[in-house]
Design an enzyme around this catalytic site. Structure first.
Site, mmCIF file in Angstrom:
data_model
loop_
_atom_site.group_PDB
_atom_site.id
_atom_site.type_symbol
_atom_site.label_atom_id
_atom_site.label_comp_id
_atom_site.label_asym_id
_atom_site.label_seq_id
_atom_site.Cartn_x
_atom_site.Cartn_y
_atom_site.Cartn_z
ATOM 1 C CB VAL A 16 14.198 1.164 -0.402
ATOM 2 C CG1 VAL A 16 13.958 1.646 -1.822
ATOM 3 C CG2 VAL A 16 14.252 2.328 0.561
ATOM 4 C CB VAL A 17 16.380 -1.287 3.213
ATOM 5 C CG1 VAL A 17 17.102 -0.026 2.785
ATOM 6 C CG2 VAL A 17 16.857 -1.738 4.536
ATOM 7 C CD GLU A 18 10.403 0.549 7.817
ATOM 8 O OE1 GLU A 18 10.338 0.817 6.613
ATOM 9 O OE2 GLU A 18 9.463 0.743 8.595
ATOM 10 C CG ASN A 56 1.831 -3.237 12.255
ATOM 11 O OD1 ASN A 56 1.405 -4.396 12.232
ATOM 12 N ND2 ASN A 56 2.721 -2.795 11.385
ATOM 13 C CG ASN A 87 4.314 -9.865 2.266
ATOM 14 O OD1 ASN A 87 4.078 -10.121 1.091
ATOM 15 N ND2 ASN A 87 5.300 -10.421 2.928
ATOM 16 C CB SER A 122 6.112 -1.480 8.550
ATOM 17 O OG SER A 122 6.499 -2.134 7.425
ATOM 18 C CE LYS A 158 11.522 3.105 4.563
ATOM 19 N NZ LYS A 158 11.059 2.261 3.479
ATOM 20 C CG HIS A 208 1.592 0.196 5.875
ATOM 21 N ND1 HIS A 208 1.016 -0.336 6.991
ATOM 22 C CD2 HIS A 208 2.731 -0.513 5.670
ATOM 23 C CE1 HIS A 208 1.779 -1.316 7.445
ATOM 24 N NE2 HIS A 208 2.815 -1.434 6.667
ATOM 25 C CD GLU A 244 -2.477 0.706 8.276
ATOM 26 O OE1 GLU A 244 -3.059 0.196 9.235
ATOM 27 O OE2 GLU A 244 -1.259 0.968 8.297
ATOM 28 C CG ASP A 257 16.254 -2.961 -5.914
ATOM 29 O OD1 ASP A 257 15.265 -3.336 -5.247
ATOM 30 O OD2 ASP A 257 17.425 -2.997 -5.465
ATOM 31 C CG MET A 262 6.596 -4.930 1.077
ATOM 32 S SD MET A 262 5.117 -5.947 1.298
ATOM 33 C CE MET A 262 3.845 -4.704 1.422
HETATM 34 P P1 NAD Z 1 12.886 -6.219 0.615
HETATM 35 O O1 NAD Z 1 14.155 -6.381 1.364
HETATM 36 O O2 NAD Z 1 12.201 -7.424 0.047
HETATM 37 O O3 NAD Z 1 13.128 -5.197 -0.606
HETATM 38 C C1 NAD Z 1 13.771 -3.974 -0.451
HETATM 39 C C2 NAD Z 1 14.431 -3.642 -1.776
HETATM 40 O O4 NAD Z 1 14.907 -2.303 -1.707
HETATM 41 C C3 NAD Z 1 15.642 -4.523 -2.097
HETATM 42 O O5 NAD Z 1 15.470 -5.099 -3.371
HETATM 43 C C4 NAD Z 1 16.813 -3.563 -2.069
HETATM 44 O O6 NAD Z 1 17.822 -3.877 -3.005
HETATM 45 C C5 NAD Z 1 16.142 -2.253 -2.389
HETATM 46 N N1 NAD Z 1 16.883 -1.071 -1.964
HETATM 47 C C6 NAD Z 1 17.574 -0.882 -0.816
HETATM 48 N N2 NAD Z 1 18.084 0.376 -0.800
HETATM 49 C C7 NAD Z 1 17.674 0.977 -1.926
HETATM 50 C C8 NAD Z 1 17.862 2.271 -2.469
HETATM 51 N N3 NAD Z 1 18.579 3.201 -1.830
HETATM 52 N N4 NAD Z 1 17.295 2.567 -3.660
HETATM 53 C C9 NAD Z 1 16.575 1.627 -4.324
HETATM 54 N N5 NAD Z 1 16.384 0.383 -3.864
HETATM 55 C C10 NAD Z 1 16.924 0.066 -2.685
HETATM 56 O O7 NAD Z 1 11.927 -5.407 1.596
HETATM 57 P P2 NAD Z 1 10.317 -5.390 1.625
HETATM 58 O O8 NAD Z 1 9.849 -6.477 2.515
HETATM 59 O O9 NAD Z 1 9.792 -5.308 0.244
HETATM 60 O O10 NAD Z 1 10.042 -4.022 2.405
HETATM 61 C C11 NAD Z 1 10.175 -2.766 1.798
HETATM 62 C C12 NAD Z 1 9.484 -1.709 2.621
HETATM 63 O O11 NAD Z 1 8.110 -2.076 2.813
HETATM 64 C C13 NAD Z 1 10.056 -1.496 4.018
HETATM 65 O O12 NAD Z 1 9.950 -0.143 4.349
HETATM 66 C C14 NAD Z 1 9.130 -2.336 4.895
HETATM 67 O O13 NAD Z 1 9.102 -1.860 6.213
HETATM 68 C C15 NAD Z 1 7.807 -2.128 4.196
HETATM 69 N N6 NAD Z 1 6.804 -3.174 4.409
HETATM 70 C C16 NAD Z 1 7.144 -4.492 4.378
HETATM 71 C C17 NAD Z 1 6.163 -5.457 4.555
HETATM 72 C C18 NAD Z 1 6.497 -6.924 4.521
HETATM 73 O O14 NAD Z 1 5.709 -7.727 5.024
HETATM 74 N N7 NAD Z 1 7.587 -7.327 3.937
HETATM 75 C C19 NAD Z 1 4.825 -5.069 4.753
HETATM 76 C C20 NAD Z 1 4.499 -3.710 4.742
HETATM 77 C C21 NAD Z 1 5.494 -2.777 4.567
#
Ligand code: NAD
Length: 503
Positions: free
Chosen positions: A95-97, A195, A148, A124, A102, A145, A157, A38, A19
């Site tokens: 970053v990670v959910e 969603n 993908n 999300s 966060k 929001h 959003e 990152d 994302m």
């Molecule tokens: P991802 O796993 O591809 O990427 C997350 C990145 O965050 C990783 O590169 C990780 O190293 C990094 N990270 C983790 N902890 C960190 C920190 N403390 N500081 C900096 N970087 C850190 O995940 P994603 O799919 O890109 O999702 C990211 C966010 O977007 C989540 O909150 C997810 O719920 C949301 N989201 C995802 C989608 C989807 O379809 N993938 C869609 C909408 C929203």
């Protein structure tokens, strides 16, 4: 904070995953600067490399000229720590959910960015409120929001937490537009808009499966061929994966404190627990080969045996039924001869209830769903104990006319009518709760989920009064609170008003 239109407007992106890369790319495409960070060693550089590759691909495809590509690339920098975000006008966290992760990032950012910079999260599923509450200035925190893949999905959003200042949401919407997205504003609530509004398509299909009304292939075929959905709900669940759609269903259901309207089924949970996640495990609702190709044979088409019915009797006077009979060459008799199939079009009643109410011979009743497009596929429904010859006679005539038939078990609202009414009713409930503007509810579901029309447009298409009637009957017949008509829908149905009528 610079004006959103300022050429030097700078977006900080925390998290260089799927994302984060997409968000950085659309910021660059909008002519802004982007800084990406990152926590994982080398991940931000790798993320930048991915963005560069995508920009190069646009050049190869002739969608971007070389000079513009170089300018965009030159505007993306990698941060070695969050302190490099001090010049950012807005930071989008991706970053990670995980709430604690966060919160920690937002806490750190508060001490780094300017007083008036905006802090947005791409979460999300986490409430914006729960991220903002540990911030010193929760008024500048909001959700942004994206979907993908970000560059291809136009919707974004803009989520307003209880403390979010209206000007912050306005600026984020303007930023979304500059990124080439279509922003919709939504109040902080479980599942936000897409969603949440998208739940009915899956859960009502699962409900039909649970009741033994039809199989996944049958339900998918009806919704694709008769309603214009790009993919059926079961194929879609297999594509996104049960490890995504089951937890999201539960987050939304529990977030609304177990509202029956949002409940999924034990079968959904079972697949999740069994690790039948869909295409990625080669097994979900359907089976797939190693290339991801569907291997489960479809049982959507009913294969009638015997001759087409010479005549049919209509259960009640109906121009829609008479027109359908003309189209498929069924000749209608004026009085019941005790032998011919009886053709009916119950609206929100099952064949059983309809036959009993009208005093019909339920064995010969063949119900046909005329609420949707029947040019390609026709849904026929019968009551328990039905005479197969009646169903086959009607089905054969339809097949001879070049259309497919799907024969389902008894259900209040067939498949299509029921799923569409459930989607429309949930959309009306969202409007009633004031979570988003009625037009935005439609827009978000069309852009976010590729729906052929939005939920409220669906109510209008079906007829507001009809949609309400279907829900009332479903509610009465099943006794399930899941089918209670939303007050928004009920009032507009009773007053004869268009579904989008405010107030
Ligand atoms: P991802 O796993 O591809 O990427 C997350 C990145 O965050 C990783 O590169 C990780 O190293 C990094 N990270 C983790 N902890 C960190 C920190 N403390 N500081 C900096 N970087 C850190 O995940 P994603 O799919 O890109 O999702 C990211 C966010 O977007 C989540 O909150 C997810 O719920 C949301 N989201 C995802 C989608 C989807 O379809 N993938 C869609 C909408 C929203």
């Amino acid at each position: 904070m610079r004006d959103v239109k300022d050429p030097e407007f700078t977006v900080g992106v925390v998290g260089a995953g799927v994302m984060g890369q997409g968000i950085a790319q659309v910021a660059l495409a909008g002519g802004m600067r982007a800084v990406i960070f990152d926590a994982k060693e080398g991940a931000a550089e790798a993320g930048r490399g991915e963005v560069f590759k995508r920009i190069d691909r646009l050049v190869e495809k002739g969608q971007l000229d070389q000079a513009a590509a170089e300018t965009q690339k030159g505007r993306l920098s990698v941060a070695s720590s969050l302190s490099d975000f001090s010049g950012c006008d807005t930071v989008v966290e991706a970053v990670v959910e995980n709430l604690d992760v966060k919160r920690k990032i937002f806490g750190e950012l508060e001490g780094i960015v300017a007083e008036d910079a905006i802090l947005a999260t791409n979460t999300s599923s986490l409430p914006i409120a729960s991220i903002a509450r540990t911030c010193a200035r929760p008024g500048r925190v909001a959700g942004m929001h994206f979907f993908n893949p970000v560059p291809l999905m136009r919707l974004v959003e803009i989520i307003e937490g209880p403390a979010t200042e209206p000007a912050v949401a306005e600026k984020l919407a303007a930023l979304g537009e500059r990124m080439g997205r279509t922003p919709v504003k939504v109040k902080d609530s479980p599942g936000f808009l897409v969603n949440l509004g998208g739940r009915a398509y899956y859960t009502e299909a699962l409900r039909l499966l649970d009741e033994g009304v039809a199989t996944p292939s049958q339900i998918d075929a009806i919704l694709v061929d008769c309603c214009g959905f790009r993919m059926g709900p079961f194929a879609l669940m297999d594509l996104t994966g049960m490890d995504v759609n089951y937890p999201v269903s539960m987050i939304v259901y529990e977030g609304f404190l177990n509202d029956r309207r949002l409940a999924t089924t034990p079968h959904h949970k079972l697949l999740y627990e069994a690790g039948r996640l869909g295409r990625k495990t080669r097994a979900g609702h359907f089976d797939y080969d190693e290339k991801g190709k569907l291997t489960t044979p479809s049982d959507a088409d009913y294969q009638p045996t015997g001759m087409p019915a010479a005549t049919v009797f209509l259960a009640e006077p109906s121009e829609a039924l008479a027109a359908f009979c003309r189209e498929v060459g069924l000749s209608v008799i004026g009085a019941d001869d005790g032998i011919s199939p009886i053709l009916g079009y119950p609206i929100g009643e099952d064949a059983t209830t309809y036959a009993v109410r009208l005093g019909l011979d339920a064995r010969r009743l063949v119900a046909v769903d005329l609420s949707v497009n029947t040019a390609k596929r026709v849904t026929l429904m019968t009551a328990p104990g039905a005479d197969h010859a009646a169903l086959d006679g009607v089905a054969e005539a339809i097949v001879d006319a070049g259309r497919s038939v799907t024969a389902i078990k008894d259900s209040p609202g067939f498949v299509a009518l029921r799923v569409r009414a459930a989607i429309a009713n949930l959309g009306a409930a969202i409007a009633e709760a004031g979570l988003a503007a009625p037009a935005d509810i439609d827009l978000a579901l069309k852009l976010g989920l590729n729906y052929p029309m939005g939920p409220l447009e669906m109510a209008e298409d079906l007829g507001v009064a009809t949609t309400h009637q279907v829900m009332e009957r479903l509610h009465a017949i099943t006794g399930d609170d899941r089918y209670r008509s939303s007050l928004w829908l009920r009032r507009r149905a009773l007053l004869g008003l268009p579904i989008h009528t405010p107030g």
